[in-house]
Design a protein around this motif. Structure first.
Motif, PDB file in Angstrom:
ATOM      1  N   LEU A 108      64.089  50.097  -8.803  1.00 10.08           N
ATOM      2  CA  LEU A 108      63.493  49.260  -9.854  1.00 10.08           C
ATOM      3  C   LEU A 108      62.736  48.070  -9.275  1.00 10.08           C
ATOM      4  O   LEU A 108      61.693  47.672  -9.808  1.00 10.08           O
ATOM      5  CB  LEU A 108      64.573  48.788 -10.834  1.00 10.08           C
ATOM      6  CG  LEU A 108      65.204  49.926 -11.655  1.00 10.08           C
ATOM      7  CD1 LEU A 108      66.411  49.409 -12.426  1.00 10.08           C
ATOM      8  CD2 LEU A 108      64.186  50.559 -12.594  1.00 10.08           C
ATOM      9  N   ALA A 109      63.232  47.505  -8.186  1.00 17.36           N
ATOM     10  CA  ALA A 109      62.492  46.400  -7.557  1.00 17.36           C
ATOM     11  C   ALA A 109      61.159  46.918  -7.023  1.00 17.36           C
ATOM     12  O   ALA A 109      60.128  46.245  -7.161  1.00 17.36           O
ATOM     13  CB  ALA A 109      63.319  45.764  -6.441  1.00 17.36           C
ATOM     14  N   SER A 110      61.157  48.103  -6.447  1.00 17.34           N
ATOM     15  CA  SER A 110      59.877  48.621  -5.948  1.00 17.34           C
ATOM     16  C   SER A 110      58.942  48.904  -7.122  1.00 17.34           C
ATOM     17  O   SER A 110      57.753  48.575  -7.057  1.00 17.34           O
ATOM     18  CB  SER A 110      60.064  49.832  -5.028  1.00 17.34           C
ATOM     19  OG  SER A 110      60.500  50.956  -5.722  1.00 17.34           O
ATOM     20  N   ASP A 111      59.459  49.458  -8.217  1.00 13.63           N
ATOM     21  CA  ASP A 111      58.626  49.629  -9.428  1.00 13.63           C
ATOM     22  C   ASP A 111      58.032  48.288  -9.862  1.00 13.63           C
ATOM     23  O   ASP A 111      56.837  48.186 -10.156  1.00 13.63           O
ATOM     24  CB  ASP A 111      59.473  50.131 -10.608  1.00 13.63           C
ATOM     25  CG  ASP A 111      59.922  51.577 -10.460  1.00 13.63           C
ATOM     26  OD1 ASP A 111      59.350  52.300  -9.632  1.00 13.63           O
ATOM     27  OD2 ASP A 111      60.872  51.963 -11.183  1.00 13.63           O
ATOM     28  N   GLY A 112      58.895  47.285  -9.937  1.00 13.22           N
ATOM     29  CA  GLY A 112      58.463  45.976 -10.420  1.00 13.22           C
ATOM     30  C   GLY A 112      57.355  45.398  -9.551  1.00 13.22           C
ATOM     31  O   GLY A 112      56.408  44.780 -10.062  1.00 13.22           O
ATOM     32  N   LEU A 113      57.455  45.602  -8.232  1.00 13.52           N
ATOM     33  CA  LEU A 113      56.433  45.067  -7.324  1.00 13.52           C
ATOM     34  C   LEU A 113      55.117  45.843  -7.439  1.00 13.52           C
ATOM     35  O   LEU A 113      54.038  45.247  -7.411  1.00 13.52           O
ATOM     36  CB  LEU A 113      56.949  45.099  -5.876  1.00 13.52           C
ATOM     37  CG  LEU A 113      58.117  44.151  -5.585  1.00 13.52           C
ATOM     38  CD1 LEU A 113      58.629  44.362  -4.155  1.00 13.52           C
ATOM     39  CD2 LEU A 113      57.708  42.690  -5.785  1.00 13.52           C
TER      40      LEU A 113
ATOM     41  N   LYS B 142      54.035  45.739 -20.101  1.00 18.57           N
ATOM     42  CA  LYS B 142      54.951  46.619 -20.841  1.00 18.57           C
ATOM     43  C   LYS B 142      55.740  47.579 -19.933  1.00 18.57           C
ATOM     44  O   LYS B 142      56.628  48.286 -20.431  1.00 18.57           O
ATOM     45  CB  LYS B 142      54.173  47.441 -21.874  1.00 18.57           C
ATOM     46  CG  LYS B 142      53.535  46.601 -22.981  1.00 18.57           C
ATOM     47  CD  LYS B 142      54.569  45.856 -23.810  1.00 18.57           C
ATOM     48  CE  LYS B 142      53.958  45.172 -25.018  1.00 18.57           C
ATOM     49  NZ  LYS B 142      54.908  44.271 -25.686  1.00 18.57           N
ATOM     50  N   VAL B 143      55.395  47.644 -18.666  1.00 24.33           N
ATOM     51  CA  VAL B 143      56.225  48.451 -17.757  1.00 24.33           C
ATOM     52  C   VAL B 143      56.874  47.581 -16.676  1.00 24.33           C
ATOM     53  O   VAL B 143      57.616  48.093 -15.843  1.00 24.33           O
ATOM     54  CB  VAL B 143      55.445  49.619 -17.090  1.00 24.33           C
ATOM     55  CG1 VAL B 143      55.038  50.649 -18.122  1.00 24.33           C
ATOM     56  CG2 VAL B 143      54.242  49.149 -16.305  1.00 24.33           C
ATOM     57  N   GLY B 144      56.625  46.279 -16.702  1.00 27.32           N
ATOM     58  CA  GLY B 144      57.051  45.395 -15.628  1.00 27.32           C
ATOM     59  C   GLY B 144      58.499  44.949 -15.688  1.00 27.32           C
ATOM     60  O   GLY B 144      59.297  45.434 -16.501  1.00 27.32           O
ATOM     61  N   ALA B 145      58.808  43.997 -14.821  1.00 32.96           N
ATOM     62  CA  ALA B 145      60.196  43.595 -14.558  1.00 32.96           C
ATOM     63  C   ALA B 145      60.719  42.524 -15.509  1.00 32.96           C
ATOM     64  O   ALA B 145      61.892  42.179 -15.450  1.00 32.96           O
ATOM     65  CB  ALA B 145      60.306  43.105 -13.111  1.00 32.96           C
ATOM     66  N   ALA B 151      62.368  46.411 -16.596  1.00 28.09           N
ATOM     67  CA  ALA B 151      63.438  45.510 -17.045  1.00 28.09           C
ATOM     68  C   ALA B 151      64.446  46.273 -17.896  1.00 28.09           C
ATOM     69  O   ALA B 151      65.662  46.106 -17.743  1.00 28.09           O
ATOM     70  CB  ALA B 151      62.847  44.350 -17.844  1.00 28.09           C
ATOM     71  N   GLY B 152      63.957  47.127 -18.777  1.00 26.20           N
ATOM     72  CA  GLY B 152      64.845  47.896 -19.661  1.00 26.20           C
ATOM     73  C   GLY B 152      65.848  48.711 -18.865  1.00 26.20           C
ATOM     74  O   GLY B 152      67.060  48.690 -19.145  1.00 26.20           O
ATOM     75  N   GLN B 153      65.344  49.402 -17.864  1.00 21.69           N
ATOM     76  CA  GLN B 153      66.234  50.219 -17.027  1.00 21.69           C
ATOM     77  C   GLN B 153      67.197  49.315 -16.239  1.00 21.69           C
ATOM     78  O   GLN B 153      68.365  49.657 -16.044  1.00 21.69           O
ATOM     79  CB  GLN B 153      65.360  51.055 -16.079  1.00 21.69           C
ATOM     80  CG  GLN B 153      66.096  52.116 -15.298  1.00 21.69           C
ATOM     81  CD  GLN B 153      66.552  53.278 -16.179  1.00 21.69           C
ATOM     82  OE1 GLN B 153      66.266  53.338 -17.365  1.00 21.69           O
ATOM     83  NE2 GLN B 153      67.303  54.171 -15.593  1.00 21.69           N
ATOM     84  N   ALA B 154      66.684  48.160 -15.818  1.00 23.29           N
ATOM     85  CA  ALA B 154      67.514  47.253 -15.002  1.00 23.29           C
ATOM     86  C   ALA B 154      68.641  46.623 -15.811  1.00 23.29           C
ATOM     87  O   ALA B 154      69.649  46.186 -15.241  1.00 23.29           O
ATOM     88  CB  ALA B 154      66.644  46.169 -14.366  1.00 23.29           C
ATOM     89  N   TRP B 155      68.495  46.563 -17.141  1.00 22.50           N
ATOM     90  CA  TRP B 155      69.614  46.056 -17.951  1.00 22.50           C
ATOM     91  C   TRP B 155      70.848  46.929 -17.764  1.00 22.50           C
ATOM     92  O   TRP B 155      71.984  46.451 -17.889  1.00 22.50           O
ATOM     93  CB  TRP B 155      69.239  45.957 -19.436  1.00 22.50           C
ATOM     94  CG  TRP B 155      68.493  44.692 -19.745  1.00 22.50           C
ATOM     95  CD1 TRP B 155      67.187  44.567 -20.106  1.00 22.50           C
ATOM     96  CD2 TRP B 155      69.015  43.350 -19.667  1.00 22.50           C
ATOM     97  NE1 TRP B 155      66.849  43.241 -20.261  1.00 22.50           N
ATOM     98  CE2 TRP B 155      67.956  42.473 -20.000  1.00 22.50           C
ATOM     99  CE3 TRP B 155      70.256  42.811 -19.349  1.00 22.50           C
ATOM    100  CZ2 TRP B 155      68.116  41.092 -20.021  1.00 22.50           C
ATOM    101  CZ3 TRP B 155      70.418  41.428 -19.373  1.00 22.50           C
ATOM    102  CH2 TRP B 155      69.354  40.597 -19.710  1.00 22.50           C
TER     103      TRP B 155
END
Lengths: 289, 289
Positions: A108-113, B142-145, B151-155
């Motif tokens: 997820l961190a790599s996605d976010g970046l 809308k797909v970011g952290a 973010a949704g997945q990271a919850w």
């Protein structure tokens, strides 16, 4: 502020923006962990050096292009280290992200970046929207599934590896992205800068191969002998240490010969020579001689 | 060509472009596997429906916005299914990508799709470059952290989950991206469409919860009772089946009430009613009654 400080400041601002509420707390921590403290920041410095060589370094678009490329690079490092890829334990002298957190937060961190990289470049208020779109297209091309670092990593999943395509995509692509980004961001023709970036990428790959065999894991902050562990090609295994170092020197000469005509080519060449010394610390060159 | 055919054609063209040589063969196969055959293509149909409701559906930018969102959605499905997340075995009636290939190709295929989404939108030759940049910014948001599906997945990685932020980011975000994308791509104000997208996302989440408890795994092409397995909130567990279905109907009424003034609101409302019937097949509604 020197270039390194400018880059760190811009990276902090960018990471701050993707770690504010309601970003989940562990993801926010993972994003900070992925970006700070950084490595040599070779690629963003390259963006800035090309922009300066072409006559202009002070625009927001130059800085955000540099930030975007470092974010994409850090995302690729997180993924490289995962247990399903290199199964590495440390990076930049500390546990890899998937070890400090877990595989989920690493992914997820790599996605976010990756997403933030495109957000940064698209968010700049800049007179030339077409230049921004061109930057985004070029970045996508250089990290994508055909010619980019995604393809480069995927070559490691093939039974037969196309070495040239592998190195070109895995390492060359983001160096070429860096030189081209510097040019696009200041509005000059980026095409001639692609070769310089590709050659620099090759030089860096050779230096990386040499460090993997001859380097000191503690000083590098990451494990060595990774290529042997994964049965991957390494120029020192192919040519021996001495010839590999000569090959690196030759490659750097090619980089310098390739530098396109620009306002301040000498400045750029000096920067490359300076960075090249970091590529291959003296003690490695001496120990191989 | 009807809208479904237009979407499939555009998706095939887009995937062809990221699977040409020198794309590594297994990655190319994985990218095709991830995208075809598709699911209901709810999100790209929503992009097209908003564009048509606002008066124009035929532009390349509308189509590529729809393609980009479906690529981002498919990337998120690949990641959801990984063993470190849902540990799912099948999706759309066939083995999950990480099972048919491996974790590495699953991660790289999702990378390739995320990057391609931004490449598609930035590559359209379109008179309004600012609209393209706005689309890219909105998609990244809308797909970011912070607010997006990352973010949704990271919850799911947090000890305490913020349910509203979780559902809003995990499901609502890409629905809101779809309605806003349709508006931005035809050059109308996208802000009023965000609410409609968010409400639709909530409706879809409720329907998904109901299917997870009451649905038939074979018909859905994916496992059921996943929320119970992972201890995740599910509206049927909270309210019971009958109230959950009433809640869904209420939510769809709210969606319809929220539709902004536009050239062809009736067409859009009819489309939503039609899609809502797919959300909750009759046999589930009957079995709960």
């Amino acid at each position: 502020m020197d270039v390194c400080q400018q880059i760190e400041k811009a990276l902090h601002l960018a990471v701050n923006e993707i770690t504010v509420a309601p970003s989940p707390a562990r993801l926010a921590s993972a994003l900070n962990y992925a970006m700070f403290p950084g490595g040599a920041r070779v690629r963003p410095k390259l963006v800035m050096a090309v922009a300066q060589a072409c006559g202009d370094v002070s625009t927001t678009l130059v800085r955000e292009a540099a930030v975007a490329i470092e974010m994409l690079h850090c995302a690729s490092l997180i993924q490289d280290d995962l247990s399903c890829f290199d199964d590495a334990s440390c990076r930049r002298g500390k546990p890899c992200l998937h070890i400090e957190f877990d595989d989920r937060l690493a992914i997820l961190a790599s996605d976010g970046l990756i997403v933030a990289a495109f957000e940064r470049v698209s968010s700049v208020v800049h007179a030339d929207a077409q230049a921004q779109l061109k930057l985004i297209r070029m970045l996508a091309h250089k990290v994508g599934a055909v010619h980019g670092i995604t393809a480069g990593q995927a070559w490691e999943c093939e039974e037969e590896i196309d070495i040239e395509a592998y190195h070109c995509a895995k390492t060359g692509a983001l160096f070429a992205a860096s030189t081209q980004a510097g040019a696009i961001a200041v509005g000059v023709d980026s095409a001639p800068w692609e070769l310089t970036g590709n050659l620099l990428g090759c030089a860096y790959q050779i230096a990386d191969d040499i460090q993997d065999v001859l380097g000191d894991s503690t000083k590098l902050g990451k494990p060595t002998n990774v290529d042997a562990k994964h049965g991957r090609p390494n120029v020192v295994h192919e040519l021996g240490a001495e010839k590999a170092i000569a090959h690196l020197q030759d490659q750097i000469d090619q980089v310098i010969a390739s530098v396109p005509a620009c306002n301040n080519a000498n400045f750029f060449i000096e920067t490359i020579r300076h960075e090249a010394q970091r590529f291959l610390p003296k003690e490695i060159a001496l120990s191989a001689a």
